[in-house]
Design a protein around this motif. Structure first.
Motif, PDB file in Angstrom:
ATOM      1  N   ALA B  57      85.697 150.959 100.023  1.00  0.00           N
ATOM      2  CA  ALA B  57      85.922 152.101 100.892  1.00  0.00           C
ATOM      3  C   ALA B  57      85.442 152.191 102.244  1.00  0.00           C
ATOM      4  CB  ALA B  57      85.252 153.441 100.117  1.00  0.00           C
ATOM      5  N   PHE B  58      85.674 151.021 102.973  1.00  0.00           N
ATOM      6  CA  PHE B  58      85.060 150.578 104.343  1.00  0.00           C
ATOM      7  C   PHE B  58      85.556 151.818 105.083  1.00  0.00           C
ATOM      8  CE2 PHE B  58      84.147 145.872 104.060  1.00  0.00           C
ATOM      9  CZ  PHE B  58      83.184 146.186 103.118  1.00  0.00           C
ATOM     10  N   GLU B  59      86.851 152.470 105.189  1.00  0.00           N
ATOM     11  CA  GLU B  59      87.178 153.227 106.099  1.00  0.00           C
ATOM     12  C   GLU B  59      86.500 154.537 106.032  1.00  0.00           C
ATOM     13  OE1 GLU B  59      91.486 153.169 106.443  1.00  0.00           O
ATOM     14  OE2 GLU B  59      91.660 151.285 106.962  1.00  0.00           O
ATOM     15  N   LYS B  60      86.474 154.906 104.649  1.00  0.00           N
ATOM     16  CA  LYS B  60      85.536 155.970 104.228  1.00  0.00           C
ATOM     17  C   LYS B  60      84.024 156.023 104.978  1.00  0.00           C
ATOM     18  CE  LYS B  60      85.379 160.299 102.573  1.00  0.00           C
ATOM     19  NZ  LYS B  60      86.404 161.264 103.201  1.00  0.00           N
ATOM     20  N   LEU B  61      83.524 154.819 104.566  1.00  0.00           N
ATOM     21  CA  LEU B  61      81.924 154.581 104.926  1.00  0.00           C
ATOM     22  C   LEU B  61      82.092 154.712 106.348  1.00  0.00           C
ATOM     23  CD1 LEU B  61      80.757 151.762 102.820  1.00  0.00           C
ATOM     24  CD2 LEU B  61      79.943 153.712 102.902  1.00  0.00           C
ATOM     25  N   ALA B  62      83.061 154.114 107.093  1.00  0.00           N
ATOM     26  CA  ALA B  62      82.829 154.136 108.522  1.00  0.00           C
ATOM     27  C   ALA B  62      82.648 155.449 109.165  1.00  0.00           C
ATOM     28  CB  ALA B  62      83.882 153.290 109.093  1.00  0.00           C
ATOM     29  N   GLU B  63      83.253 156.426 108.516  1.00  0.00           N
ATOM     30  CA  GLU B  63      83.379 157.847 108.977  1.00  0.00           C
ATOM     31  C   GLU B  63      81.889 158.294 108.642  1.00  0.00           C
ATOM     32  OE1 GLU B  63      86.415 159.908 107.210  1.00  0.00           O
ATOM     33  OE2 GLU B  63      87.968 158.629 108.024  1.00  0.00           O
ATOM     34  N   HIS B  64      80.954 157.924 108.066  1.00  0.00           N
ATOM     35  CA  HIS B  64      79.761 158.583 107.721  1.00  0.00           C
ATOM     36  C   HIS B  64      78.606 157.576 108.311  1.00  0.00           C
ATOM     37  CE1 HIS B  64      82.728 160.352 105.146  1.00  0.00           C
ATOM     38  NE2 HIS B  64      81.633 161.379 105.105  1.00  0.00           N
ATOM     39  N   ARG B  65      78.855 156.655 109.156  1.00  0.00           N
ATOM     40  CA  ARG B  65      77.915 155.837 109.925  1.00  0.00           C
ATOM     41  C   ARG B  65      77.824 156.065 111.308  1.00  0.00           C
ATOM     42  NH1 ARG B  65      76.892 155.588 105.370  1.00  0.00           N
ATOM     43  NH2 ARG B  65      76.686 153.987 103.741  1.00  0.00           N
ATOM     44  N   PRO B  66      76.771 155.949 111.964  1.00  0.00           N
ATOM     45  CA  PRO B  66      76.780 155.918 113.490  1.00  0.00           C
ATOM     46  C   PRO B  66      77.498 154.662 114.108  1.00  0.00           C
ATOM     47  CG  PRO B  66      74.537 156.482 112.710  1.00  0.00           C
ATOM     48  CD  PRO B  66      75.359 155.969 111.571  1.00  0.00           C
ATOM     49  N   TYR B  67      77.983 154.462 115.148  1.00  0.00           N
ATOM     50  CA  TYR B  67      78.437 153.462 115.558  1.00  0.00           C
ATOM     51  C   TYR B  67      77.841 152.091 115.432  1.00  0.00           C
ATOM     52  CZ  TYR B  67      81.833 156.567 117.571  1.00  0.00           C
ATOM     53  OH  TYR B  67      82.823 157.586 117.860  1.00  0.00           O
ATOM     54  N   TRP B  89      84.413 144.565 116.662  1.00  0.00           N
ATOM     55  CA  TRP B  89      84.130 146.242 116.474  1.00  0.00           C
ATOM     56  C   TRP B  89      83.374 146.633 117.771  1.00  0.00           C
ATOM     57  CZ3 TRP B  89      84.272 150.673 115.444  1.00  0.00           C
ATOM     58  CH2 TRP B  89      83.101 151.552 115.477  1.00  0.00           C
ATOM     59  N   HIS B  90      82.302 145.751 118.140  1.00  0.00           N
ATOM     60  CA  HIS B  90      81.598 145.870 119.322  1.00  0.00           C
ATOM     61  C   HIS B  90      82.492 146.144 120.572  1.00  0.00           C
ATOM     62  CE1 HIS B  90      78.013 145.115 117.200  1.00  0.00           C
ATOM     63  NE2 HIS B  90      78.133 143.689 117.506  1.00  0.00           N
ATOM     64  N   MET B  91      83.625 145.383 120.919  1.00  0.00           N
ATOM     65  CA  MET B  91      84.229 145.255 121.788  1.00  0.00           C
ATOM     66  C   MET B  91      85.147 146.815 121.887  1.00  0.00           C
ATOM     67  SD  MET B  91      85.721 141.880 122.611  1.00  0.00           S
ATOM     68  CE  MET B  91      85.224 140.662 121.711  1.00  0.00           C
ATOM     69  N   THR B  92      85.428 147.308 120.696  1.00  0.00           N
ATOM     70  CA  THR B  92      86.127 148.563 120.347  1.00  0.00           C
ATOM     71  C   THR B  92      85.484 149.488 120.977  1.00  0.00           C
ATOM     72  OG1 THR B  92      87.078 147.537 118.363  1.00  0.00           O
ATOM     73  CG2 THR B  92      87.384 149.867 118.670  1.00  0.00           C
ATOM     74  N   VAL B  93      84.082 149.575 120.525  1.00  0.00           N
ATOM     75  CA  VAL B  93      83.266 150.909 121.063  1.00  0.00           C
ATOM     76  C   VAL B  93      82.995 150.708 122.565  1.00  0.00           C
ATOM     77  CG1 VAL B  93      80.843 151.626 120.883  1.00  0.00           C
ATOM     78  CG2 VAL B  93      82.007 150.724 119.003  1.00  0.00           C
ATOM     79  N   GLU B  94      82.786 149.346 122.789  1.00  0.00           N
ATOM     80  CA  GLU B  94      82.763 149.281 124.463  1.00  0.00           C
ATOM     81  C   GLU B  94      83.839 149.725 125.178  1.00  0.00           C
ATOM     82  OE1 GLU B  94      81.681 145.180 124.298  1.00  0.00           O
ATOM     83  OE2 GLU B  94      79.748 145.383 123.530  1.00  0.00           O
ATOM     84  N   LYS B  95      85.179 149.389 124.667  1.00  0.00           N
ATOM     85  CA  LYS B  95      86.107 149.806 125.239  1.00  0.00           C
ATOM     86  C   LYS B  95      86.097 151.528 125.183  1.00  0.00           C
ATOM     87  CE  LYS B  95      91.031 148.573 124.909  1.00  0.00           C
ATOM     88  NZ  LYS B  95      91.970 147.680 124.106  1.00  0.00           N
ATOM     89  N   LEU B  96      85.783 152.285 124.368  1.00  0.00           N
ATOM     90  CA  LEU B  96      85.862 153.622 124.116  1.00  0.00           C
ATOM     91  C   LEU B  96      84.941 154.182 125.328  1.00  0.00           C
ATOM     92  CD1 LEU B  96      86.617 156.185 122.638  1.00  0.00           C
ATOM     93  CD2 LEU B  96      84.488 155.977 121.258  1.00  0.00           C
ATOM     94  N   ILE B  97      83.566 153.507 125.413  1.00  0.00           N
ATOM     95  CA  ILE B  97      82.583 153.885 126.215  1.00  0.00           C
ATOM     96  C   ILE B  97      82.660 153.661 127.605  1.00  0.00           C
ATOM     97  CG2 ILE B  97      80.926 154.662 124.324  1.00  0.00           C
ATOM     98  CD1 ILE B  97      79.433 151.958 125.171  1.00  0.00           C
ATOM     99  N   GLY B  98      83.660 152.645 127.726  1.00  0.00           N
ATOM    100  CA  GLY B  98      83.791 152.172 129.210  1.00  0.00           C
ATOM    101  C   GLY B  98      82.665 151.212 129.452  1.00  0.00           C
ATOM    102  N   ASN B 163      76.061 140.479 111.118  1.00  0.00           N
ATOM    103  CA  ASN B 163      75.411 141.660 112.152  1.00  0.00           C
ATOM    104  C   ASN B 163      75.026 141.136 113.674  1.00  0.00           C
ATOM    105  OD1 ASN B 163      75.090 144.185 112.827  1.00  0.00           O
ATOM    106  ND2 ASN B 163      73.075 144.349 111.640  1.00  0.00           N
ATOM    107  N   ILE B 164      76.003 140.240 114.208  1.00  0.00           N
ATOM    108  CA  ILE B 164      75.653 139.483 115.113  1.00  0.00           C
ATOM    109  C   ILE B 164      75.884 140.169 116.553  1.00  0.00           C
ATOM    110  CG2 ILE B 164      77.425 138.186 115.957  1.00  0.00           C
ATOM    111  CD1 ILE B 164      75.765 135.582 115.767  1.00  0.00           C
ATOM    112  N   GLY B 165      75.154 140.118 117.405  1.00  0.00           N
ATOM    113  CA  GLY B 165      75.582 140.848 118.659  1.00  0.00           C
ATOM    114  C   GLY B 165      75.209 142.394 118.574  1.00  0.00           C
ATOM    115  N   ARG B 166      75.288 143.019 119.758  1.00  0.00           N
ATOM    116  CA  ARG B 166      75.281 144.546 119.659  1.00  0.00           C
ATOM    117  C   ARG B 166      76.293 145.270 120.547  1.00  0.00           C
ATOM    118  NH1 ARG B 166      72.394 143.341 116.014  1.00  0.00           N
ATOM    119  NH2 ARG B 166      70.281 143.607 115.816  1.00  0.00           N
ATOM    120  N   ILE B 167      76.414 146.537 120.373  1.00  0.00           N
ATOM    121  CA  ILE B 167      76.968 147.345 121.213  1.00  0.00           C
ATOM    122  C   ILE B 167      76.481 147.293 122.686  1.00  0.00           C
ATOM    123  CG2 ILE B 167      77.921 149.550 122.027  1.00  0.00           C
ATOM    124  CD1 ILE B 167      78.054 150.024 118.879  1.00  0.00           C
ATOM    125  N   GLY B 168      77.297 146.576 123.534  1.00  0.00           N
ATOM    126  CA  GLY B 168      76.627 146.305 124.863  1.00  0.00           C
ATOM    127  C   GLY B 168      76.231 145.102 125.074  1.00  0.00           C
TER     128      GLY B 168
END
Lengths: 176, 401
Positions: B57-67, B89-98, B163-168
């Motif tokens: 249930a990754f898609e459900k889990l992801a709706e309940h976890r911070p980025y 995933w990091h790049m997706t969030v980075e795209k969202l936050i610019g 779990n390599i890299g971080r957002i940013g």
């Protein structure tokens, strides 16, 4: 002809006047909203039109917006025209009491499992699907778990509610 | 076409159809999925795959976890190349936050991602060898994969689910040990890899087993949504790194190998050549590694240095806000795709401004192309079906999410 968002939007609008309910370009990707009645013809058009050739169905996913009355459930199609290297998405929403959507399996065989997955998660019934049954969850599951009313774990837990962190408007979006 | 005509009439059947359960746990499937086969002797009449045995249930889990807590979930998609999933995933969030990353961070990511691709392809091709009866190459290549994992360990502390890299950016700069290990790897790996290649590429037994096993035509593969090496083996040169470059892939010179038949041998050869091309990319990225910072200046998303957290008020506040998911994110929707080990790995993220994704959909290449498997093995021998499955590199984690 080089296809871009504006010409693509115009081409679809010309072919289906009034069928585009909403449009936008979030993060550069053309996003069109239509109705489920227009969905089959519109997807066939963008796939087969020689000017567009969006012949690759990248992904298909369901959505659930409980607050959108009458348009609670939705589908998002991500399409990709390799020839023009242009991606865009088409959405359609419909009421949760009538969770029917047309199946695209005749257009793309790859839609088969994608639709089964969204049926499994959201209970969207794809009319015309050759073999619509659950795919990832067990067959005798009696809920559609990706709908928002189903909590992940303990639904009574309130200690990490957003309201305690100086933010509002997202009640119920807690960590669970 | 030949396959179709073989079963066009039941007169061709030798005897009764037998039902054979291949799986859910079977050593030859390299993962947990079941195929109910209808067998005519040793020939496969039809196959019915059942999946979902490790659905989490990754898609459900992801709706309940911070980025930032979604990253470990992505590890467990294609666990043979977790870093690519993490970066995607990091790049997706980075795209969202610019958030724009410094060149150094982008090149570091490219090096890590290409190492992951090599590890992924090594496992797949080594296992193709095993399934044709050649175990030696497998043992050689697992030693090389081990060296890649040691490098991951230097970068992030873990080996498989990284779990390599971080957002940013990246969590830390490359360490001296990493530099030493990477230099050693770049020096010694090619010769060992070519030795492995020589064991199989022109091996008569290997070729006889692989050529013509589980073929798919390019047009059919596109209809089935194939991406990655499996699509390229069928002759379609689609690669996300080239079509929609991310993380500075446009800076590097590499080719996209393609096959012609879309069979097991072509899939093997495409992956072999991609390993060489990945090495080329790593060389270019490492030799031209720009100076600068290894992360962007986004204190709302990127954790401050630990010593600062203990001594500086501002760092402490940011630390708290990052850990508690207290940073407002833009409302919007974004799709980002990376070239994973198995093809286009896409993330469709819908944000309503909350601390967790409102909806996160994974486009998982394995899930999408595995549905073509019954068609690809119809009419073939059981042993070819096993080989076809391993050459498609179906990873249960990515298949079931």
């Amino acid at each position: 002809m080089q296809l871009d968002n504006a010409t693509l939007h115009a081409a679809i609008e010309r072919r289906f006047p009034g069928a585009i309910l909403d449009h936008g370009e979030p993060y550069g990707m053309l996003t069109l909203e239509t109705t489920r009645e227009h969905l089959p013809e519109m997807l066939r058009f963008v796939k087969e039109d020689p000017e567009i050739q969006a012949n690759f169905l990248t992904s298909l996913c369901g959505m659930h917006y409980p607050e959108q009355k009458g348009k609670e459930l939705g589908l998002v199609y991500h399409l990709h025209s390799f020839v023009h290297n242009l991606r865009f998405r088409i959405k359609a929403f419909f009421p949760i009491d009538d969770p029917h959507a047309p199946s695209m399996t005749a257009l793309w065989p790859t839609a088969n499992w994608m639709e089964r997955q969204e049926y499994d998660f959201f209970g969207i019934i794809f009319d015309g699907h050759p073999d619509l049954r659950r795919i990832l969850n067990v067959d005798d599951l009696d809920v559609f778990p990706m709908r928002k009313e189903y909590k992940l774990e303990d639904g009574t837990r309130t200690d990490k509610d957003d309201r305690f962190f100086g933010r509002d408007g997202h009640e119920g979006r807690s960590f669970d | 076409m030949q396959v179709q005509s073989y079963f066009s009439s039941l007169d061709n059947l030798d005897g009764e159809l037998a039902t054979l359960n291949l799986g859910p746990t079977h050593p030859a499937t390299h993962g947990i999925f079941q195929n109910v086969l209808k067998m005519d002797g040793e020939k496969i009449h039809s196959a019915e795959p059942t999946i979902g045995y490790i659905h989490r249930a990754f898609e459900k889990l992801a709706e309940h976890r911070p980025y930032n807590q979604v990253t470990p979930i992505t590890d467990r998609l294609n666990y043979c190349s977790s870093p690519i999933n993490n970066m995607g995933w990091h790049m997706t969030v980075e795209k969202l936050i610019g958030c724009e990353l410094p060149k150094r961070a982008q090149y570091m990511r490219v090096i890590v991602m290409e190492l992951a691709r090599i590890a992924d392809h090594l496992v797949c091709n080594a296992v193709i060898g095993v399934d044709t009866g050649a175990l030696t190459g497998f043992t050689y290549m697992f030693q090389e994969r081990e060296r890649i994992y040691e490098m991951f360990e230097e970068v992030c502390g873990s080996r498989l689910t990284t779990n390599i890299g971080r957002i940013g950016g990246m969590e830390r700069d490359f360490t001296p040990v990493f530099h030493a290990k990477l230099k050693d790897f770049l020096k010694t790996f090619p010769a060992r890899f070519e030795e492995f290649n020589d064991l199989l590429e022109r091996n008569r037994i290997f070729m006889d087993r692989c050529i013509g096993a589980g073929p798919i035509a390019g047009a059919r593969a596109l209809e089935y949504g194939f991406t990655g090496p499996n699509l390229r083996a069928a002759g379609v040169d689609y690669d996300v790194r080239v079509m929609t470059p991310y993380s500075s892939y446009e800076d590097f010179d590499f080719i996209i190998p393609v096959g012609t038949q879309g069979d097991t041998y072509d899939r093997f050869m495409v992956r072999q050549e991609e390993i060489r091309q990945s090495l080329r990319i790593i060389h270019q990225a490492y030799d031209n590694l720009p100076a600068g910072d290894y992360h962007a200046d986004v204190p709302e998303f990127y954790l401050p240095d630990k010593p600062d957290v203990y001594t500086k008020m501002e760092a402490l506040i940011y630390h708290f806000k990052v850990v508690m998911g207290e940073t407002p994110v833009p409302v919007g929707e974004v799709y980002h795709a990376v070239e994973g080990g198995n093809g286009e790995l896409g993330f469709y993220l819908v944000s309503d401004g909350g601390r967790q994704p409102f909806r996160l959909h994974f486009r998982r290449p394995c899930f999408i192309y595995y549905q073509a498997y019954p068609e690809m093995i119809k009419g073939s021998m059981l042993s070819d079906a096993i080989l076809t499955m391993s050459s498609m590199n179906v990873i249960a984690g990515e298949l079931d999410a």
